[in-house]
Motif scaffolding. Structure first.
Motif, PDB file in Angstrom:
ATOM      1  N   ASN A  16       0.835  -1.168   0.036  1.00  0.00           N
ATOM      2  CA  ASN A  16       0.003  -0.107   0.103  1.00  0.00           C
ATOM      3  C   ASN A  16       0.735   1.364  -0.104  1.00  0.00           C
ATOM      4  O   ASN A  16       1.825   1.426   0.631  1.00  0.00           O
ATOM      5  CB  ASN A  16      -0.981   0.095   1.317  1.00  0.00           C
ATOM      6  CG  ASN A  16      -1.995   1.314   1.223  1.00  0.00           C
ATOM      7  OD1 ASN A  16      -1.533   2.305   1.464  1.00  0.00           O
ATOM      8  ND2 ASN A  16      -3.271   0.893   0.712  1.00  0.00           N
ATOM      9  N   LYS A  17       0.546   2.404  -0.692  1.00  0.00           N
ATOM     10  CA  LYS A  17       1.321   3.288  -1.156  1.00  0.00           C
ATOM     11  C   LYS A  17       1.416   4.041   0.256  1.00  0.00           C
ATOM     12  O   LYS A  17       2.138   5.213   0.354  1.00  0.00           O
ATOM     13  CB  LYS A  17       1.032   4.130  -2.162  1.00  0.00           C
ATOM     14  CG  LYS A  17      -0.460   4.899  -1.858  1.00  0.00           C
ATOM     15  CD  LYS A  17      -0.782   5.795  -3.186  1.00  0.00           C
ATOM     16  CE  LYS A  17      -2.179   6.370  -2.972  1.00  0.00           C
ATOM     17  NZ  LYS A  17      -2.571   7.121  -4.072  1.00  0.00           N
ATOM     18  N   ASN A  18       0.567   4.033   1.210  1.00  0.00           N
ATOM     19  CA  ASN A  18       0.602   4.735   2.273  1.00  0.00           C
ATOM     20  C   ASN A  18       1.218   4.046   3.741  1.00  0.00           C
ATOM     21  O   ASN A  18       1.149   4.277   4.760  1.00  0.00           O
ATOM     22  CB  ASN A  18      -0.963   5.170   2.995  1.00  0.00           C
ATOM     23  CG  ASN A  18      -1.552   6.117   1.917  1.00  0.00           C
ATOM     24  OD1 ASN A  18      -1.103   6.961   1.380  1.00  0.00           O
ATOM     25  ND2 ASN A  18      -2.845   5.658   1.346  1.00  0.00           N
ATOM     26  N   SER A  19       1.639   2.840   3.380  1.00  0.00           N
ATOM     27  CA  SER A  19       2.139   1.870   4.329  1.00  0.00           C
ATOM     28  C   SER A  19       3.578   2.427   5.023  1.00  0.00           C
ATOM     29  O   SER A  19       4.149   3.303   4.394  1.00  0.00           O
ATOM     30  CB  SER A  19       2.888   0.495   3.948  1.00  0.00           C
ATOM     31  OG  SER A  19       3.663   0.516   2.981  1.00  0.00           O
ATOM     32  N   GLN A  20       3.847   2.101   6.311  1.00  0.00           N
ATOM     33  CA  GLN A  20       5.163   2.346   6.878  1.00  0.00           C
ATOM     34  C   GLN A  20       6.420   2.195   6.075  1.00  0.00           C
ATOM     35  O   GLN A  20       7.488   2.865   6.083  1.00  0.00           O
ATOM     36  CB  GLN A  20       5.267   1.808   8.328  1.00  0.00           C
ATOM     37  CG  GLN A  20       6.186   2.312   9.211  1.00  0.00           C
ATOM     38  CD  GLN A  20       6.354   3.628   9.474  1.00  0.00           C
ATOM     39  OE1 GLN A  20       5.272   4.238   9.672  1.00  0.00           O
ATOM     40  NE2 GLN A  20       7.496   4.351   9.709  1.00  0.00           N
ATOM     41  N   LYS A  21       6.093   1.036   5.435  1.00  0.00           N
ATOM     42  CA  LYS A  21       7.331   0.348   4.638  1.00  0.00           C
ATOM     43  C   LYS A  21       7.797   1.672   3.588  1.00  0.00           C
ATOM     44  O   LYS A  21       8.796   1.787   3.033  1.00  0.00           O
ATOM     45  CB  LYS A  21       7.124  -0.583   4.150  1.00  0.00           C
ATOM     46  CG  LYS A  21       8.048  -1.651   3.261  1.00  0.00           C
ATOM     47  CD  LYS A  21       7.607  -2.933   2.612  1.00  0.00           C
ATOM     48  CE  LYS A  21       6.562  -3.674   3.734  1.00  0.00           C
ATOM     49  NZ  LYS A  21       6.223  -4.963   3.179  1.00  0.00           N
ATOM     50  N   ILE A  25      11.302   3.878   3.068  1.00  0.00           N
ATOM     51  CA  ILE A  25      11.759   3.763   1.891  1.00  0.00           C
ATOM     52  C   ILE A  25      12.081   5.022   1.219  1.00  0.00           C
ATOM     53  O   ILE A  25      13.114   5.478   0.497  1.00  0.00           O
ATOM     54  CB  ILE A  25      11.398   2.655   0.797  1.00  0.00           C
ATOM     55  CG1 ILE A  25      11.451   0.870   1.325  1.00  0.00           C
ATOM     56  CG2 ILE A  25      12.119   2.741  -0.625  1.00  0.00           C
ATOM     57  CD1 ILE A  25      10.798   0.145   0.507  1.00  0.00           C
ATOM     58  N   GLY A  26      10.980   5.778   1.162  1.00  0.00           N
ATOM     59  CA  GLY A  26      11.080   7.398   0.639  1.00  0.00           C
ATOM     60  C   GLY A  26      12.274   7.983   1.407  1.00  0.00           C
ATOM     61  O   GLY A  26      12.776   8.944   0.810  1.00  0.00           O
ATOM     62  N   LYS A  27      12.088   7.858   2.722  1.00  0.00           N
ATOM     63  CA  LYS A  27      13.365   8.526   3.279  1.00  0.00           C
ATOM     64  C   LYS A  27      14.761   7.960   3.245  1.00  0.00           C
ATOM     65  O   LYS A  27      15.708   8.628   3.316  1.00  0.00           O
ATOM     66  CB  LYS A  27      13.012   8.623   4.617  1.00  0.00           C
ATOM     67  CG  LYS A  27      11.803   9.405   5.283  1.00  0.00           C
ATOM     68  CD  LYS A  27      11.562   9.285   6.664  1.00  0.00           C
ATOM     69  CE  LYS A  27      10.373  10.103   7.050  1.00  0.00           C
ATOM     70  NZ  LYS A  27      10.127  10.035   8.458  1.00  0.00           N
ATOM     71  N   ASN A  28      14.872   6.574   3.251  1.00  0.00           N
ATOM     72  CA  ASN A  28      16.189   6.080   2.815  1.00  0.00           C
ATOM     73  C   ASN A  28      15.942   4.918   1.939  1.00  0.00           C
ATOM     74  O   ASN A  28      15.214   3.797   2.360  1.00  0.00           O
ATOM     75  CB  ASN A  28      16.647   5.373   4.433  1.00  0.00           C
ATOM     76  CG  ASN A  28      18.033   4.831   4.266  1.00  0.00           C
ATOM     77  OD1 ASN A  28      18.465   4.331   3.248  1.00  0.00           O
ATOM     78  ND2 ASN A  28      18.586   4.685   5.362  1.00  0.00           N
ATOM     79  N   ALA A  42      19.929  -4.128  -0.422  1.00  0.00           N
ATOM     80  CA  ALA A  42      19.339  -3.590  -1.734  1.00  0.00           C
ATOM     81  C   ALA A  42      19.457  -2.212  -1.641  1.00  0.00           C
ATOM     82  O   ALA A  42      18.916  -1.488  -0.635  1.00  0.00           O
ATOM     83  CB  ALA A  42      18.275  -4.396  -2.125  1.00  0.00           C
ATOM     84  N   ALA A  43      18.943  -1.597  -2.943  1.00  0.00           N
ATOM     85  CA  ALA A  43      18.538  -0.175  -3.111  1.00  0.00           C
ATOM     86  C   ALA A  43      16.971  -0.463  -3.544  1.00  0.00           C
ATOM     87  O   ALA A  43      16.857  -1.053  -4.665  1.00  0.00           O
ATOM     88  CB  ALA A  43      19.532   0.446  -4.066  1.00  0.00           C
ATOM     89  N   ALA A  44      16.397   0.071  -2.798  1.00  0.00           N
ATOM     90  CA  ALA A  44      14.820   0.149  -3.342  1.00  0.00           C
ATOM     91  C   ALA A  44      14.503   1.287  -3.933  1.00  0.00           C
ATOM     92  O   ALA A  44      14.787   2.284  -3.763  1.00  0.00           O
ATOM     93  CB  ALA A  44      13.846  -0.092  -2.003  1.00  0.00           C
ATOM     94  N   GLU A  45      13.558   0.913  -4.975  1.00  0.00           N
ATOM     95  CA  GLU A  45      13.009   2.239  -5.697  1.00  0.00           C
ATOM     96  C   GLU A  45      11.419   2.092  -5.654  1.00  0.00           C
ATOM     97  O   GLU A  45      10.825   0.991  -6.028  1.00  0.00           O
ATOM     98  CB  GLU A  45      13.466   2.071  -7.114  1.00  0.00           C
ATOM     99  CG  GLU A  45      12.900   2.736  -8.348  1.00  0.00           C
ATOM    100  CD  GLU A  45      13.617   2.095  -9.586  1.00  0.00           C
ATOM    101  OE1 GLU A  45      12.849   2.136 -10.522  1.00  0.00           O
ATOM    102  OE2 GLU A  45      14.832   2.023  -9.479  1.00  0.00           O
ATOM    103  N   LEU A  46      10.618   3.181  -5.419  1.00  0.00           N
ATOM    104  CA  LEU A  46       9.231   3.308  -5.683  1.00  0.00           C
ATOM    105  C   LEU A  46       8.931   3.208  -7.109  1.00  0.00           C
ATOM    106  O   LEU A  46       9.294   4.430  -7.597  1.00  0.00           O
ATOM    107  CB  LEU A  46       8.860   4.382  -4.564  1.00  0.00           C
ATOM    108  CG  LEU A  46       9.183   4.497  -3.059  1.00  0.00           C
ATOM    109  CD1 LEU A  46       8.838   5.655  -2.505  1.00  0.00           C
ATOM    110  CD2 LEU A  46       8.772   3.043  -2.584  1.00  0.00           C
ATOM    111  N   SER A  47       8.159   2.470  -7.461  1.00  0.00           N
ATOM    112  CA  SER A  47       8.092   2.284  -9.107  1.00  0.00           C
ATOM    113  C   SER A  47       6.735   2.611  -9.769  1.00  0.00           C
ATOM    114  O   SER A  47       6.309   1.952 -10.772  1.00  0.00           O
ATOM    115  CB  SER A  47       8.815   0.763  -9.539  1.00  0.00           C
ATOM    116  OG  SER A  47      10.101   0.962  -9.089  1.00  0.00           O
ATOM    117  N   GLY A  48       5.824   3.195  -8.784  1.00  0.00           N
ATOM    118  CA  GLY A  48       4.377   3.459  -9.497  1.00  0.00           C
ATOM    119  C   GLY A  48       3.512   2.219  -9.219  1.00  0.00           C
ATOM    120  O   GLY A  48       3.920   1.484  -8.676  1.00  0.00           O
TER     121      GLY A  48
END
Length: 114
Positions: A16-21, A25-28, A42-48
């Protein structure tokens, strides 16, 4: 806990886009995934939205038929793509050790642990 698929070493999962996860990831974007004796840094990327990624749409229902297209059709879902940097496997070969694979450096080695 997450349900993931792989494209080679790349790990993909949705949440879910509103999750703590997602907030973390948005911050780090540096993440660690662990199961048993295996740790993946790993390096995570939020991908739509997952529906925008054909590989995910094709592979995910095959691996998780009970979830099918539920997640990819939920409007608040977000696809996360994690690209491994370092993989470590802890084991005992008469002595404790850690096998390490550094992806970017194309380097593999063993560390003896005391």
């Amino acid at each position: 806990m997450m349900c993931h698929i792989n494209d080679g070493l790349t790990i993909m999962f949705s949440t879910n886009k509103n999750s703590q996860k997602v907030k973390q990831i948005g911050k780090n974007p540096n993440v660690a995934l662990a199961i048993g004796n295996l740790k993946i840094e790993a390096a995570a990327e939020l991908s739509g939205h997952p529906s925008s990624h054909p590989f995910f749409l094709e592979e995910y229902p095959g691996k998780f038929p009970h979830l099918g297209k539920i997640y990819s059709s939920t409007p608040d879902d977000l696809l996360i793509i994690a690209k491994p940097i370092k993989i470590s496997f802890y084991k005992f070969t008469g002595r404790p050790c850690e096998d390490v694979l550094e992806i970017e450096n194309k380097r593999a080695y063993r560390i003896e642990l005391n």
